[in-house]
Design a protein around this motif. Structure first.
Motif, PDB file in Angstrom:
ATOM      1  N   ALA A   1       0.822  -1.216   0.000  1.00 34.01           N
ATOM      2  CA  ALA A   1       0.000   0.000   0.000  1.00 34.01           C
ATOM      3  C   ALA A   1       0.856   1.267   0.000  1.00 34.01           C
ATOM      4  CB  ALA A   1      -0.924   0.002   1.213  1.00 34.01           C
ATOM      5  N   GLU A   2       2.179   1.084   0.057  1.00 29.34           N
ATOM      6  CA  GLU A   2       3.144   2.195   0.058  1.00 29.34           C
ATOM      7  C   GLU A   2       2.906   3.151   1.227  1.00 29.34           C
ATOM      8  OE1 GLU A   2       2.691   3.482  -4.045  1.00 29.34           O
ATOM      9  OE2 GLU A   2       4.454   2.319  -4.581  1.00 29.34           O
ATOM     10  N   GLY A   3       2.744   2.532   2.412  1.00 23.94           N
ATOM     11  CA  GLY A   3       2.675   3.303   3.647  1.00 23.94           C
ATOM     12  C   GLY A   3       1.369   4.033   3.846  1.00 23.94           C
ATOM     13  N   ILE A   4       1.415   5.115   4.612  1.00 20.28           N
ATOM     14  CA  ILE A   4       0.213   5.899   4.894  1.00 20.28           C
ATOM     15  C   ILE A   4       0.284   7.227   4.152  1.00 20.28           C
ATOM     16  CG2 ILE A   4      -0.272   4.804   7.099  1.00 20.28           C
ATOM     17  CD1 ILE A   4       1.074   7.106   8.522  1.00 20.28           C
ATOM     18  N   GLY A   5      -0.870   7.674   3.665  1.00 15.28           N
ATOM     19  CA  GLY A   5      -0.905   8.874   2.825  1.00 15.28           C
ATOM     20  C   GLY A   5      -0.443   8.541   1.418  1.00 15.28           C
ATOM     21  N   THR A   6      -0.419   9.544   0.573  1.00 20.41           N
ATOM     22  CA  THR A   6       0.064   9.388  -0.800  1.00 20.41           C
ATOM     23  C   THR A   6       1.092  10.475  -1.072  1.00 20.41           C
ATOM     24  OG1 THR A   6      -1.542  10.902  -1.804  1.00 20.41           O
ATOM     25  CG2 THR A   6      -2.247   8.607  -1.498  1.00 20.41           C
TER      26      THR A   6
END
Length: 691
Positions: free
Chosen positions: A500-505
């Motif tokens: 999910a590539e961590g939190i936030g974008t």
């Protein structure tokens, strides 16, 4: 056939329009543009009057149907486009918002609010060069394309989820805590990361330790225990005992040399660009994003809001044009000519999965320079710094690797052992591009042989103290958000977070950090972030509730990605979302929120009634509730700081502030209060009243 193209920003509209005029298409196009988001989800009281009161008994608030309202700041733009659509002159609409989830959200939230029924075609490109625009116009994508449809659904449900979580939990926490306590799907886990580090620092107790340094003339060595590899001693007596056993000389017992070949790092994602700009120039994450967006609008770099560090194969095959755009710059001219004269080397890089990989692309590819040269374009010093970081990274991937010999030597004096390390650069390779940023040069060890005896010049005890962990900077906090899996133990969930590539974008992380600062939960101290007592109280009051966990927000991000990939239906996502919102809101209602009282920041006296003007969440307001005096913190995207407000209230002009005019153009001006109304003060003598 006639279509209406709606761009996300006026600057992009003008770029597309210019290219269109040179083309012969089988249909006509008229042009208009948004100014970013023009509509937003309605506030709770606009659905039901009983939701206006912040009351635990009405939570959770879940609308039967989600509706949009026109943003006050974009009302004129909305009405203009709505009127154009009502002329019934068009057979279809072209969605030319940014190619990504947020672009879909901006367009379709307007489309729904306007009640439009026209078919939609998608203009899709991550570049604004003439060639890329022309290609996108020739290859418009149908709105029913599976990927576009899934992306649209994910965008809509992400905004609904944020509305449900943010408003319900914020109200529950605020009522329980007695002051405004903002809760967010990504914001709260980010706060928890900063608070955890702050508590580690506050609870840290420094302890003394000692090291022993040996001076051997041409180099120095440090004592170590060969059995444990430990190089620290806990007390002075131990250190003195070691010193007493050292002889007049030291014998080389072991030499190990390892050659390291280090290729250039991958191209920039926005995260990597923000980290590098913070490291080299001290730019904040939001500053870097703003500068990169400006370079993109000037057609000098590709789309900056990307998570990807790779190029697509088709783009890479034409990379010589991008390299050639740097040839006119004095610092890169010879490098570019050298690279272009070796086509085999360019092809070798293109075949490398480290830099070019279609399977590792997200909505957009890595950031790089376009084929448009700077030429006569005027760049600010900040824009120039960011542009050159991106240029260096592109050149670096085609240059030789950095080769270094790392040598470790073990020495013995009587029964005491020491270790020394040295590095010898064999090939500077791509690192020649970064010579200006090097703080220290690599130091090689002298030529040594096993059993060689060296005279000892001096042996001394170094007295030191253990240090607390460092506070987060923009670079390290962005990295912590991206690699949020480090904060959990479950291996399977770590993989979820990684996917999910961590939190936030890439597009939202900087904004989240700035929001935490603006609501007083974290504060900047130099280049570092410090959790405030308010922020600490919020996280400690919430306790182990899963809203503070990076694992939770990452799982929901993964679900959104599954919608895009067609692996999860929108209806199933919504069902799971409602269950979570209900359970979480019930949990928050049962919390005991104990938070520090809000500190009142007075910025001056009211010009109308003379009462104190205090800093609020959205602006500076008179403390007399009957008085309507107010200065907004944000005017035409220009930020009004407490210092600016203090100057205005004493009749002075503010500093120069960067504003965005209604046309989309940017410019600097000062502000001044004249008869209780704000006026722009330009460097030229002309004045213009804010209208």
């Amino acid at each position: 056939m006639k279509g209406l193209l709606i761009a996300e920003k006026p600057s992009l509209m003008r770029d597309i329009q210019k290219v269109y005029k040179k083309m012969q298409l089988p249909f006509e196009i008229d042009f208009t543009s948004f100014v970013g988001h023009v509509v937003e989800l309605k506030e709770p009281h606009e659905y039901k009057s009983e939701w206006k009161k912040w009351d635990l008994n009405v939570l959770p608030m879940i609308p039967e149907r989600y509706e949009f309202r026109v943003k006050k700041s974009a009302y004129k733009v909305y009405k203009e486009i709505e009127q154009i659509l009502k002329t019934n002159r068009y057979d279809f609409i072209i969605n030319a918002c940014d190619a990504g989830m947020e672009g879909e959200n901006i367009f379709y939230s307007f489309y729904k609010r306007a009640g439009c029924k026209l078919p939609v075609k998608r203009f899709w490109t991550s570049q604004t060069t003439d060639g890329a625009i022309s290609k996108a116009l020739l290859n418009l994508i149908d709105e029913q394309d599976l990927l576009i449809r899934n992306l649209r659904n994910a965008a809509m449900y992400r905004s609904i989820f944020d509305w449900l979580i943010g408003l319900n939990l914020t109200r529950a926490a605020t009522v329980k805590g007695g002051r405004i306590i903002k809760i967010g799907r990504v914001m709260t886990p980010t706060l928890a990361i900063v608070v955890k580090r702050e508590l580690e620092i506050l609870q840290f107790k420094p302890e003394p330790y000692f090291q022993i340094e040996l001076d051997l003339g041409q180099f120095k060595a440090m004592w170590f225990n060969p059995e444990t590899n430990e190089n620290k001693l806990k007390n002075l007596e131990e250190a003195r005992a070691v010193i007493s056993r050292i002889g007049q000389g030291a014998v080389v017992r072991d030499i190990k040399t390892e050659r390291k070949t280090i290729s250039a790092p991958p191209l920039h994602s926005l995260l990597e660009l923000q980290k590098e700009a913070n490291k080299f120039f001290g730019f904040t994450s939001s500053e870097t994003l703003k500068i990169a967006q400006s370079l993109y609008e000037k057609k000098l770099i590709t789309y900056p809001r990307t998570e990807s560090k790779h190029l697509p194969t088709a783009f890479a095959q034409n990379i010589r044009e991008n390299l050639q755009s740097l040839a006119t710059l004095e610092e890169y001219g010879s490098t570019v000519q050298n690279l272009i004269s070796r086509p085999d080397n360019i092809q070798k890089t293109i075949r490398s999965k480290k830099y070019v990989d279609d399977k590792k692309l997200t909505d957009h590819h890595a950031i790089t320079v376009t084929e448009v040269a700077i030429g006569r374009k005027k760049l600010s010093p900040q824009e120039s710094k960011i542009y050159h970081l991106i240029a260096r990274r592109l050149l670096a991937i085609f240059m030789p690797a950095y080769v270094i010999d790392k040598t470790a030597v073990v020495l013995q004096s009587n029964d005491v052992f020491f270790k020394a390390n040295g590095n010898m650069v064999i090939e500077k390779g791509y690192t020649v591009l970064y010579d200006a940023f090097k703080k220290k040069q690599e130091t090689p060890l002298p030529t040594l042989q096993v059993n060689m005896e060296l005279p000892i010049r001096d042996a001394k005890i170094l007295s030191k103290m253990t240090e607390p962990p460092a506070r987060y900077t923009d670079s390290t906090l962005l990295d912590a958000m991206f690699h949020a899996g480090r904060f959990i133990e479950d291996k399977e969930l770590q993989k979820v977070l990684k996917d999910a590539e961590g939190i936030g974008t890439s597009a939202t992380r900087a904004e989240i950090i700035e929001k935490l600062i603006s609501i007083g939960m974290i504060a900047r101290e130099g280049k570092s972030f410090k959790a405030t007592q308010f922020g600490i109280d919020v996280i400690q009051s919430i306790g182990k509730h899963d809203i503070v966990s990076p694992e939770l927000t990452a799982i929901w991000s993964k679900k959104l990605k599954d919608i895009v990939d067609g692996q999860l239906s929108s209806s199933q996502f919504y069902k799971e979302m409602l269950t979570y919102v209900k359970q979480t809101t019930d949990g928050f209602i049962c919390l005991d929120m104990s938070v520090a009282e809000k500190q009142v920041v007075v910025v001056g006296k009211c010009l109308k009634c003379g009462q104190p003007v205090v800093e609020g969440f959205k602006g500076y307001t008179c403390s007399n509730k009957a008085c309507k005096f107010f200065i907004s913190k944000m005017i035409m995207k220009g930020k009004i700081t407490p210092t600016d407000a203090k100057k205005l209230l004493t009749g002075k002009e503010t500093r120069e502030i960067r504003f965005t005019w209604k046309s989309g153009k940017k410019g600097k001006a000062k502000l001044k209060l004249v008869n209780e109304k704000l006026e722009f003060v330009f460097s030229a003598p002309t004045k213009q009243t804010k209208g």
